[in-house]
Design a protein around this motif. Structure first.
Motif, PDB file in Angstrom:
ATOM      1  N   LEU A   1       0.807  -1.282  -0.102  1.00 22.57           N
ATOM      2  CA  LEU A   1      -0.062   0.080   0.047  1.00 22.57           C
ATOM      3  C   LEU A   1       0.818   1.423  -0.085  1.00 22.57           C
ATOM      4  O   LEU A   1       0.524   2.230  -0.852  1.00 22.57           O
ATOM      5  N   GLN A   2       1.817   1.241   0.805  1.00 22.59           N
ATOM      6  CA  GLN A   2       2.742   2.417   0.813  1.00 22.59           C
ATOM      7  C   GLN A   2       3.537   2.553  -0.452  1.00 22.59           C
ATOM      8  O   GLN A   2       3.581   3.678  -0.872  1.00 22.59           O
ATOM      9  N   GLN A   3       3.842   1.504  -0.831  1.00 22.12           N
ATOM     10  CA  GLN A   3       4.792   1.402  -2.127  1.00 22.12           C
ATOM     11  C   GLN A   3       3.681   2.072  -3.468  1.00 22.12           C
ATOM     12  O   GLN A   3       4.107   2.977  -4.307  1.00 22.12           O
TER      13      GLN A   3
ATOM     14  N   ALA B   1       2.055   9.296  -5.739  1.00 23.46           N
ATOM     15  CA  ALA B   1       2.993  10.379  -5.743  1.00 23.46           C
ATOM     16  C   ALA B   1       3.919  10.600  -6.934  1.00 23.46           C
ATOM     17  O   ALA B   1       3.876  11.736  -7.369  1.00 23.46           O
ATOM     18  N   ASP B   2       4.755   9.718  -7.046  1.00 21.69           N
ATOM     19  CA  ASP B   2       5.458  10.032  -7.998  1.00 21.69           C
ATOM     20  C   ASP B   2       5.225  10.119  -9.303  1.00 21.69           C
ATOM     21  O   ASP B   2       5.441  10.988 -10.139  1.00 21.69           O
ATOM     22  N   LEU B   3       4.003   9.159  -9.458  1.00 20.89           N
ATOM     23  CA  LEU B   3       3.556   9.564 -10.842  1.00 20.89           C
ATOM     24  C   LEU B   3       2.713  10.819 -11.114  1.00 20.89           C
ATOM     25  O   LEU B   3       2.655  11.349 -12.350  1.00 20.89           O
ATOM     26  N   ALA B   4       2.033  11.470 -10.062  1.00 24.63           N
ATOM     27  CA  ALA B   4       1.537  12.748 -10.070  1.00 24.63           C
ATOM     28  C   ALA B   4       2.613  13.688 -10.162  1.00 24.63           C
ATOM     29  O   ALA B   4       2.443  14.615 -10.922  1.00 24.63           O
ATOM     30  N   GLY B   5       3.825  13.467  -9.540  1.00 25.26           N
ATOM     31  CA  GLY B   5       5.006  14.551  -9.831  1.00 25.26           C
ATOM     32  C   GLY B   5       5.410  14.444 -11.302  1.00 25.26           C
ATOM     33  O   GLY B   5       5.531  15.395 -12.027  1.00 25.26           O
ATOM     34  N   ARG B   6       5.628  13.227 -11.705  1.00 30.02           N
ATOM     35  CA  ARG B   6       6.044  12.949 -13.149  1.00 30.02           C
ATOM     36  C   ARG B   6       4.740  13.583 -14.173  1.00 30.02           C
ATOM     37  O   ARG B   6       5.192  14.455 -15.097  1.00 30.02           O
ATOM     38  N   GLU B   7       3.613  13.309 -13.719  1.00 30.60           N
ATOM     39  CA  GLU B   7       2.643  14.108 -14.656  1.00 30.60           C
ATOM     40  C   GLU B   7       2.642  15.640 -14.581  1.00 30.60           C
ATOM     41  O   GLU B   7       2.541  16.300 -15.574  1.00 30.60           O
ATOM     42  N   LEU B   8       2.969  16.116 -13.575  1.00 29.49           N
ATOM     43  CA  LEU B   8       3.032  17.714 -13.266  1.00 29.49           C
ATOM     44  C   LEU B   8       4.338  18.084 -13.996  1.00 29.49           C
ATOM     45  O   LEU B   8       4.336  19.266 -15.016  1.00 29.49           O
ATOM     46  N   GLU B   9       5.270  17.321 -14.047  1.00 26.92           N
ATOM     47  CA  GLU B   9       6.756  17.840 -14.671  1.00 26.92           C
ATOM     48  C   GLU B   9       6.438  17.620 -16.315  1.00 26.92           C
ATOM     49  O   GLU B   9       6.947  18.510 -17.034  1.00 26.92           O
TER      50      GLU B   9
END
Length: 762
Positions: free
Chosen positions: A180-182, A188-196
């Protein structure tokens, strides 16, 4: 996490290692405990003993397999081995009525954790088939009833099942929380990547740079709005087109070949292309084509970035023009000439003529007619030279009124012939500039076209003259030749000779020594008398001499021009003025009306603070300003006329008088002459000495005397060397003063005082 979602097993999976290890030890310890319990009975059930002994061995194999890193092998052993042993124990211990069915449930769950989907499905099917067979055997009474006499063995069995089930449950929860944490971190990483990626997309979409992405077939798959706008295309119209037809159109065939070679090698290419922009004007773009590589290094696409550098190229061209071309005349400048000469210095040593040209009296013309007309004159000269240059020749403007001409080389021609041709061309230049030049001048509220003729001086050298001959050396030679030509008068040409370098070196040495002489007080003043027609002493002129410690008395004609050119004339003039004031205060003869004349150079008079300096000299020396006459030339007032008049009036208010020297040799104007506080005119010695034999000079002398009479000015005739010259001048103006060798040469002050005692009245 459900077993069906587990990945296939790996030897380095931490959860798998922990589960198999715990399962191996559980089987080993539980089977060993049950074995001990069975052996402690009065009647030992040997079949059960052998089965649990097999379980002990199975647990031992599992533990050793994990210890050796063969986790997958150990997992298969414990699952399938325990399934076989559990089947035998179940058949021997009551079938479906016995306590051993829990083993199968635990093993199915365990198999899901450690062996994956396929093994779990296979184990489930086998267990289902076994349960069906046990149910059928129970209906046929083929399986003996369960025996629960050994409660210790049963307790150990239940405890092992409980511990293993609890451990798998805890591991399941731990694994679930970890997963679940992973997942949260991944989200979160995908959201950051999507923002970038969104930022990158916006940057590409809104970038002013043109950007195109093509596939390996050079078909356009993406084009940003800037690219579409630069070509006047609508959104998406460029997609699918070939890059060579849309993006890289405008490259030369050589550039296209280089670009294709770079693509074949997977390398980045860059270069310029010229194309017409939307407004129809030609533009220059900088194109970069770079590969897009995957992590394995394979090229899948090409990205093309274009930047419009039209304005930058225009700015560079303007910078080059400003650096290498004269902004007034449009001719190449000194820097361009030096660069050209630098390129010629290593090319086969074929000498070519280099001419330096200087306009005569341009400064006087510029100040008299105004800088705007002076600029027109320079442009007219530049145009005249450019229009009449031979093929292969180039004209340059070096600065102010100096020009240069570089003639083409004549391979195989003797240097003497080349020099003679250059002198002949110099004569043509003189003739060209003597032809009228049209200038626009202000006339009332409009413009009128005037014409003028220009004289010039020309210095010539050949460049290069030897290996290693540099541009500055070539200009130095032509400059020395020009200096020599100017010394001979306007309209002269001079070819450089090695002796000129020696003269220039002597002049440089003389300038350095003169600078030292002023500081070391090596200068001395001499006096030359001025007398009236009755032979009475009326005054004297101060003349400077240089008493060199090694060379003796240096003639003024040798060091005064050096002082004028170097600017030392200001220091020399100040020294003379200071010494003259001291002499006037302490040693002047007691002659009524005696005046001491001191020459002023235009530079000395024009500098700020001159009036204050002269006042300080008078105050320190105690000299009477009413006995001081300052001799000036018309060069003093040409320039800032109002400033000159103001200075002269300030000094005249102190009692100082002014004498206009060399009157008649320049362009003296009566309009400004009557505005100046002039008290005396000095007729140049040229007219005094020639007036007897030349009607023209005699007429000029008569005109000067008439001007002096009308303006009530005192007149001094310079250069009187004979009694006849004195008589000629006295007949025309009885009150004239004489100065010249007829009366005596300039002498040191003490000697002069002794010589004039008989001339002093009373």
């Amino acid at each position: 996490m459900p077993p069906a979602l587990l990945p296939r097993t790996k030897d380095d999976d931490a959860t798998l290692v922990a589960l198999v290890k715990v399962a191996g030890w559980t089987v080993l310890l539980a089977a060993f405990g049950i074995l001990l319990a069975l052996l402690s009975q009065d009647e030992v059930p040997w079949l059960h003993v052998w089965l649990h002994l097999g379980a002990v061995l199975l647990g031992l194999v599992t533990v050793l397999g994990v210890a050796r890193g063969r986790v997958v092998f150990a997992a298969r052993c414990v699952v399938w081995g325990m399934w076989v042993l559990a089947t035998l124990v179940t058949i021997n211990n009551g079938g479906v009525r016995g306590p051993n069915l829990l083993n199968f449930l635990v093993m199915v769950v365990f198999a899901g954790w450690v062996l994956g989907i396929r093994a779990t499905v296979a184990l489930t099917l086998c267990t289902a088939g076994l349960f069906g067979a046990l149910l059928w055997a129970d209906t046929q009474d083929l399986i003996p009833p369960a025996d629960f006499d050994n409660h210790i063995a049963y307790g150990i069995y239940l405890t092992g099942i409980l511990l293993l089930t609890a451990y798998m449950t805890l591991m399941s929860r731990h694994s679930y929380l970890g997963q679940l944490q992973q997942v949260q971190r991944t989200a979160a990483d995908l959201a950051g990547r999507e923002l970038e990626l969104r930022k990158l997309q916006l940057a590409v979409e809104q970038s002013p740079e043109c950007l195109v992405i093509t596939n390996l077939d050079q078909r356009i798959e993406y084009a940003n709005p800037a690219f579409e706008h630069s070509l006047g295309l609508g959104p998406g119209q460029a997609l699918g087109g070939l890059s060579g037809d849309v993006s890289t159109r405008g490259l030369s065939p050589e550039q296209q070949a280089d670009l294709q070679a770079a693509r074949l090698q997977g390398q980045t290419w860059s270069g310029e292309l010229v194309r017409h922009r939307r407004d129809g004007q030609p533009g220059v773009e900088w194109l970069v084509v770079a590969p897009v590589r995957q992590p394995d290094g394979a090229v899948t696409h090409w990205v093309e970035i274009k930047h419009d550098i039209t304005e930058r190229r225009r700015a560079e061209a303007e910078i080059h023009r400003l650096a290498y071309f004269d902004s007034l005349t449009g001719l190449p400048n000194r820097a361009a000439l030096l660069e050209r000469l630098q390129g010629l210095s290593g090319r086969g040593m074929v000498p070519r003529p280099l001419l330096q040209l200087n306009l005569a009296r341009f400064r006087t013309f510029n100040e008299a007619r105004g800088h705007a007309v002076g600029d027109q004159l320079l442009c007219a000269v530049a145009q005249r030279l450019s229009e009449h240059l031979p093929e292969g020749a180039h004209a340059y403007r070096l600065g102010s009124d100096e020009f240069a001409i570089l003639l083409p080389a004549r391979p195989g021609q003797d240097d003497t012939v080349t020099a003679a041709d250059a002198l002949a061309f110099a004569t043509q230049v003189h003739d060209l500039l003597q032809a009228p030049l049209s200038l626009a001048t202000a006339a009332g509220e409009g413009l009128s076209h005037d014409s003028c003729r220009v004289a010039c001086s020309l210095g010539i050298t050949l460049f290069p003259q030897h290996k290693g001959d540099g541009p500055l050396e070539g200009l130095r030679r032509s400059g020395m030749a020009l200096h020599d030509a100017r010394s001979q008068g306007a309209g002269q040409s001079c070819l450089f000779s090695p002796g000129m370098a020696e003269v220039a070196e002597r002049r440089f040495t003389l300038e350095r020594e003169l600078r030292h002489a002023v500081a070391a007080d090596e200068l001395v003043i001499h006096l030359q008398s001025q007398i009236n027609t009755d032979g009475r002493l009326c005054g004297a002129e101060v003349l400077v001499r240089w008493l060199h410690p090694q060379r003796g008395l240096v003639p003024p004609g040798e060091f005064i021009p050096v002082a004028e050119e170097s600017g030392l004339i200001v220091a020399v003039g100040d020294w003379v003025l200071s010494r003259a004031c001291r002499w006037l205060a302490r040693e002047a003869p007691p002659v009524p009306g005696f005046r001491l004349s001191v020459n002023l150079s235009p530079r000395q008079f024009a500098r700020p603070g001159f009036v204050e300096h002269l006042k300080a000299c008078l105050t320190e020396s105690g000299a009477d300003p009413g006995q001081l006459t300052l001799e000036v030339t018309e060069g003093v007032v040409i320039g800032d006329f109002e400033d000159a008049v103001d200075k002269m009036r300030q000094l005249a208010a102190l009692g100082i008088e002014f004498s206009l020297d060399d009157f008649g040799t320049g362009y003296s104007s009566l309009a400004y002459l009557k505005r100046l506080p002039i008290h005396e005119l000095k007729i140049d010695k040229t007219f005094v000495q020639c007036a007897q034999d030349s009607p023209d000079d005699a007429s000029l002398v008569d005109s000067i005397l008439l001007v002096a009479e009308r303006l009530r000015l005192r007149v001094v005739a310079e250069g009187v060397e004979t009694q006849a010259q004195a008589d000629f001048m006295a007949q025309r103006l009885p009150g004239i003063l004489f100065q010249g060798y007829w009366l005596g040469r300039p002498m040191p002050t003490e000697q002069w005082l002794n010589s004039v005692r008989d001339l002093a009245p009373g």
